[in-house]
Design a protein around this motif. Structure first.
Motif, PDB file in Angstrom:
ATOM      1  N   UNK A 211     -30.944 -51.067   0.682  1.00  0.00           N
ATOM      2  CA  UNK A 211     -31.786 -51.488  -0.423  1.00  0.00           C
ATOM      3  C   UNK A 211     -32.433 -50.349  -1.180  1.00  0.00           C
ATOM      4  N   UNK A 212     -31.818 -49.169  -1.158  1.00  0.00           N
ATOM      5  CA  UNK A 212     -32.402 -48.003  -1.819  1.00  0.00           C
ATOM      6  C   UNK A 212     -31.587 -47.544  -3.026  1.00  0.00           C
ATOM      7  N   UNK A 213     -30.537 -48.303  -3.392  1.00  0.00           N
ATOM      8  CA  UNK A 213     -29.673 -47.924  -4.502  1.00  0.00           C
ATOM      9  C   UNK A 213     -29.732 -48.985  -5.591  1.00  0.00           C
ATOM     10  N   UNK A 214     -29.939 -48.546  -6.831  1.00  0.00           N
ATOM     11  CA  UNK A 214     -29.949 -49.458  -7.969  1.00  0.00           C
ATOM     12  C   UNK A 214     -28.612 -49.389  -8.691  1.00  0.00           C
ATOM     13  N   UNK A 215     -28.185 -50.524  -9.251  1.00  0.00           N
ATOM     14  CA  UNK A 215     -26.989 -50.516 -10.084  1.00  0.00           C
ATOM     15  C   UNK A 215     -27.255 -51.065 -11.479  1.00  0.00           C
ATOM     16  N   UNK A 216     -28.535 -51.294 -11.812  1.00  0.00           N
ATOM     17  CA  UNK A 216     -28.907 -51.743 -13.141  1.00  0.00           C
ATOM     18  C   UNK A 216     -30.352 -51.418 -13.423  1.00  0.00           C
ATOM     19  N   UNK A 217     -30.677 -51.264 -14.715  1.00  0.00           N
ATOM     20  CA  UNK A 217     -32.024 -50.869 -15.109  1.00  0.00           C
ATOM     21  C   UNK A 217     -32.358 -51.547 -16.429  1.00  0.00           C
ATOM     22  N   UNK A 218     -33.624 -51.927 -16.599  1.00  0.00           N
ATOM     23  CA  UNK A 218     -34.055 -52.557 -17.841  1.00  0.00           C
ATOM     24  C   UNK A 218     -35.500 -52.187 -18.121  1.00  0.00           C
ATOM     25  N   UNK A 219     -35.943 -52.483 -19.327  1.00  0.00           N
ATOM     26  CA  UNK A 219     -37.332 -52.260 -19.728  1.00  0.00           C
ATOM     27  C   UNK A 219     -37.750 -53.423 -20.615  1.00  0.00           C
ATOM     28  N   UNK A 220     -39.034 -53.770 -20.563  1.00  0.00           N
ATOM     29  CA  UNK A 220     -39.454 -54.983 -21.248  1.00  0.00           C
ATOM     30  C   UNK A 220     -40.974 -55.009 -21.428  1.00  0.00           C
ATOM     31  N   UNK A 221     -41.410 -55.799 -22.374  1.00  0.00           N
ATOM     32  CA  UNK A 221     -42.822 -56.169 -22.472  1.00  0.00           C
ATOM     33  C   UNK A 221     -43.104 -57.341 -21.528  1.00  0.00           C
ATOM     34  N   UNK A 222     -42.166 -58.305 -21.492  1.00  0.00           N
ATOM     35  CA  UNK A 222     -42.290 -59.460 -20.605  1.00  0.00           C
ATOM     36  C   UNK A 222     -40.886 -59.906 -20.233  1.00  0.00           C
ATOM     37  N   UNK A 223     -40.465 -59.631 -19.000  1.00  0.00           N
ATOM     38  CA  UNK A 223     -39.082 -59.902 -18.588  1.00  0.00           C
ATOM     39  C   UNK A 223     -38.794 -61.401 -18.561  1.00  0.00           C
TER      40      UNK A 223
END
Length: 283
Positions: A211-223
């Motif tokens: 659980x220490x690897x990411x495969x996606x990333x996002x940014x938002x004001x309100x997801x």
């Protein structure tokens, strides 16, 4: 004679089970300001508020050392959005960043064994959690950005700051704004960790059992509400993050070892190149 300040009213603390925000009030609250904010959602079945004793019966606070000198505290089962709280150790003093929903007596005893808490901070109101317990138990200094002071009603703020603030052990708070007006990240240059709050959201890879690897990333004001950031807010993110060196990115929910400035800036640039979006960018 020394100044005598009036003491706080002896109010009961209540946790909203929909989001995890604590209020101190003279009776069970009728509403939750975080749930009724544009970034969150209302509980479909109505509000439920729990006291400390009720939380102690419902959840268990657990902890683990996720990096040398970095401890993560969380609750089982989850309550509200259930962020994790971090305790970062240093010889110059310990810093708690973010708050988990509840700290039981065993957790507070463990924190005392680790040296207590000298400074408390959080990225934004969604992750204040039960930092008020740490403040009352350890008498910690509290550092919150000036633009989020209106949300800090369950605890006093002794170190309001503007753009940046140095804490113990080389830890540095940096104002990013964006997700909240006072949204703040904490940079641990010595360990190469950026505690990034909700400036970005990471998707964990199913292929990594740790659980220490990411495969996606996002940014938002309100997801949840699908509200993107503005170009100016993204530009502010970029100005802060491009100056930092880090190899690991910790959100209130994930501790990823494969996300650094390159991955974060790629997301921001993809948003700035066109219309800002909430969707996930593959890593």
């Amino acid at each position: 004679m020394p100044q005598e300040w009036p003491s706080d009213a002896d109010l009961t603390a209540y946790l909203c089970t929909n989001c995890g925000f604590w209020q101190k009030y003279f009776r069970s609250p009728g509403r939750c300001p975080v749930c009724e904010d544009a970034r969150h959602v209302l509980p479909e079945g109505g509000y439920e508020f729990l006291t400390v004793d009720e939380m102690d019966e419902r959840v268990e606070c657990v902890w683990e050392e996720v990096e040398p000198g970095v401890w993560k505290f969380s609750v089982e089962p989850a309550v509200g959005i259930s962020p994790s709280g971090y305790l970062v150790l240093s010889e110059a003093g310990n810093v708690a960043f973010e708050g988990c929903p509840f700290y039981g007596e065993a957790a507070l005893a463990q924190i005392k064994r680790l040296g207590g808490v000298d400074f408390v901070s959080a990225s934004h109101p969604h992750t204040y959690g039960a930092v008020w317990q740490l403040v009352e138990h350890f008498g910690s200094e509290v550092a919150i950005h000036r633009d989020d002071l209106g949300w800090a009603t369950a605890f006093g703020v002794t170190l309001p700051f503007d753009e940046a603030l140095e804490l113990a052990g080389g830890l540095r708070l940096l104002h990013t704004g964006g997700h909240f007006d006072g949204h703040t990240v904490m940079h641990d240059a010595g360990r190469g960790i950026l505690f990034i709050g909700d400036a970005v959201k990471l998707e964990l890879a199913d292929s990594d059992p740790t659980g220490r690897t990411a495969d996606g990333i996002s940014a938002h004001k309100a997801f949840v509400r699908r509200v993107p950031l503005t170009p100016a807010e993204l530009g502010r993110y970029r100005a802060v993050f491009e100056e930092l060196e880090f190899q690991k990115t910790f959100t209130p929910f994930e501790q990823c070892t494969n996300v650094g400035p390159e991955e974060v800036l790629r997301l921001i640039d993809a948003q700035l190149d066109g219309r800002p979006f909430v969707g996930v960018l593959p890593l």
